[in-house]
Design a protein around this motif. Sequence first.
Motif, PDB file in Angstrom:
ATOM      1  N   ARG A 148       0.846  -1.215   0.000  1.00  0.00           N
ATOM      2  CA  ARG A 148       0.000   0.000   0.000  1.00  0.00           C
ATOM      3  C   ARG A 148       0.875   1.257   0.000  1.00  0.00           C
ATOM      4  NH1 ARG A 148      -5.360  -1.347   1.607  1.00  0.00           N
ATOM      5  NH2 ARG A 148      -5.734   0.740   2.412  1.00  0.00           N
ATOM      6  N   GLY A 153      -0.244   3.988  -6.768  1.00  0.00           N
ATOM      7  CA  GLY A 153      -1.196   4.490  -7.760  1.00  0.00           C
ATOM      8  C   GLY A 153      -0.524   5.146  -8.937  1.00  0.00           C
ATOM      9  N   ARG A 154       0.465   5.980  -8.641  1.00  0.00           N
ATOM     10  CA  ARG A 154       1.194   6.660  -9.720  1.00  0.00           C
ATOM     11  C   ARG A 154       1.903   5.649 -10.619  1.00  0.00           C
ATOM     12  NH1 ARG A 154       6.504  10.513  -8.716  1.00  0.00           N
ATOM     13  NH2 ARG A 154       7.352  10.296 -10.819  1.00  0.00           N
ATOM     14  N   ALA A 179      -5.100  -0.611  -6.016  1.00  0.00           N
ATOM     15  CA  ALA A 179      -4.603   0.747  -5.740  1.00  0.00           C
ATOM     16  C   ALA A 179      -5.744   1.715  -5.470  1.00  0.00           C
ATOM     17  CB  ALA A 179      -3.747   1.236  -6.909  1.00  0.00           C
ATOM     18  N   GLU A 183      -5.655   4.683  -2.673  1.00  0.00           N
ATOM     19  CA  GLU A 183      -5.140   5.930  -3.241  1.00  0.00           C
ATOM     20  C   GLU A 183      -6.067   7.086  -2.880  1.00  0.00           C
ATOM     21  OE1 GLU A 183      -2.999   8.579  -4.452  1.00  0.00           O
ATOM     22  OE2 GLU A 183      -2.196   6.643  -5.161  1.00  0.00           O
ATOM     23  N   ASP A 185      -5.020  10.650  -3.694  1.00  0.00           N
ATOM     24  CA  ASP A 185      -4.790  11.813  -4.559  1.00  0.00           C
ATOM     25  C   ASP A 185      -5.840  11.847  -5.665  1.00  0.00           C
ATOM     26  OD1 ASP A 185      -3.485  12.974  -7.191  1.00  0.00           O
ATOM     27  OD2 ASP A 185      -2.432  13.883  -5.497  1.00  0.00           O
ATOM     28  N   VAL A 188      -4.504  11.192  -9.315  1.00  0.00           N
ATOM     29  CA  VAL A 188      -4.055   9.810  -9.493  1.00  0.00           C
ATOM     30  C   VAL A 188      -5.266   8.873  -9.542  1.00  0.00           C
ATOM     31  CG1 VAL A 188      -2.690   7.926  -8.516  1.00  0.00           C
ATOM     32  CG2 VAL A 188      -1.826  10.267  -8.434  1.00  0.00           C
ATOM     33  N   ARG A 189      -6.255   9.126  -8.696  1.00  0.00           N
ATOM     34  CA  ARG A 189      -7.470   8.299  -8.719  1.00  0.00           C
ATOM     35  C   ARG A 189      -8.166   8.397 -10.078  1.00  0.00           C
ATOM     36  NH1 ARG A 189      -9.587   5.789  -4.616  1.00  0.00           N
ATOM     37  NH2 ARG A 189     -11.631   5.825  -5.628  1.00  0.00           N
TER      38      ARG A 189
END
Length: 333
Positions: A148, A153-154, A179, A183, A185, A188-189
Amino acid sequence: RAGDPRHRTMRAVIAWSFDLLDRSDREALAALSVFVGPFDRDAARAVVGVDPRRAVERLLARSLLARDRDLAGLAWYRLLDPVRQFAHEQATTTIRKRARDRHLEHHVELAARLDDRIRTVEATASAAVARACADDLRAAATYAVAERSAWAGRLVADLYWPWFLDGHLTELRSWTTSALGFETDPRVRARLLRVLASSALAQGDTAVAVDAARHQLDSAQTIHDEELVALAHNLLGMAAWAQGDYAAAEVQHRAAREHAGKSDKPWTLALITALAGRSAHAAGDHEAGQVMLNDAEILAETVAEPMVLGSALDYRAHAELAAGRTEDAAALV
């Protein structure tokens, strides 16, 4: 295998060579055991934490490391499996954890560079690098998701194109779904939702694709990201196309093109313009469709990226063929 005399002999040879190393070289080899596949000198430096040239040469001299050269003459290093296993066993918990984290950070940066370049004239070369480093990119993503990590995510979002183009859709969806579970952000999501929608659509899971694309659209509108808004509309248009609803596809692709035009992202605009032209043709607006396909070809030539240019030419050829202009269609193939 542990009882195989040949295996014991090989392990004894590796142990003998390992014992001849000084402490810094042992630690370097233990750190390098984090690599699953081939790696270059920059990757080695990132994981070892110092300039690895002297250690690399000594490891090569002891046959604990192998070196190959690619067609461009660049050196790639690799550990044979028995050496990797032995070195990993010798590593302390601290060295293993530090190597894992450095390995992850290096591949996060590599994936970001590939994502930037894979939609440019450097696309072919970038795809080749992604394939050469695929085993370690995979290991980094798997580790990041399992831990995690704030990088997860990025990294997964940046691996979208190389993994999508090589057909690793199930793995991509699995990482993305995981992710999205942690996640936070918003941008990013939104990118992860795009990955989920695109990979689900490619696998024929239209319901999941539409749901993810709608959530992407909501997220992208909230953060005022015109490119992600355009890409969400584009995916909704592709889903409508897949269901045979060409009128709905045309509406979504026109909206996608409008937002892409505001994004200052020529690659995205070129791809979406090509898809908008295809949808307009399918919906019966042949004049508008032809104009957009012509525009898409011009934009694609400006970008000079082979995939989007190929898509623009392919859609134009199909439009010419549908209109009965077989010679014009053949000229575009």
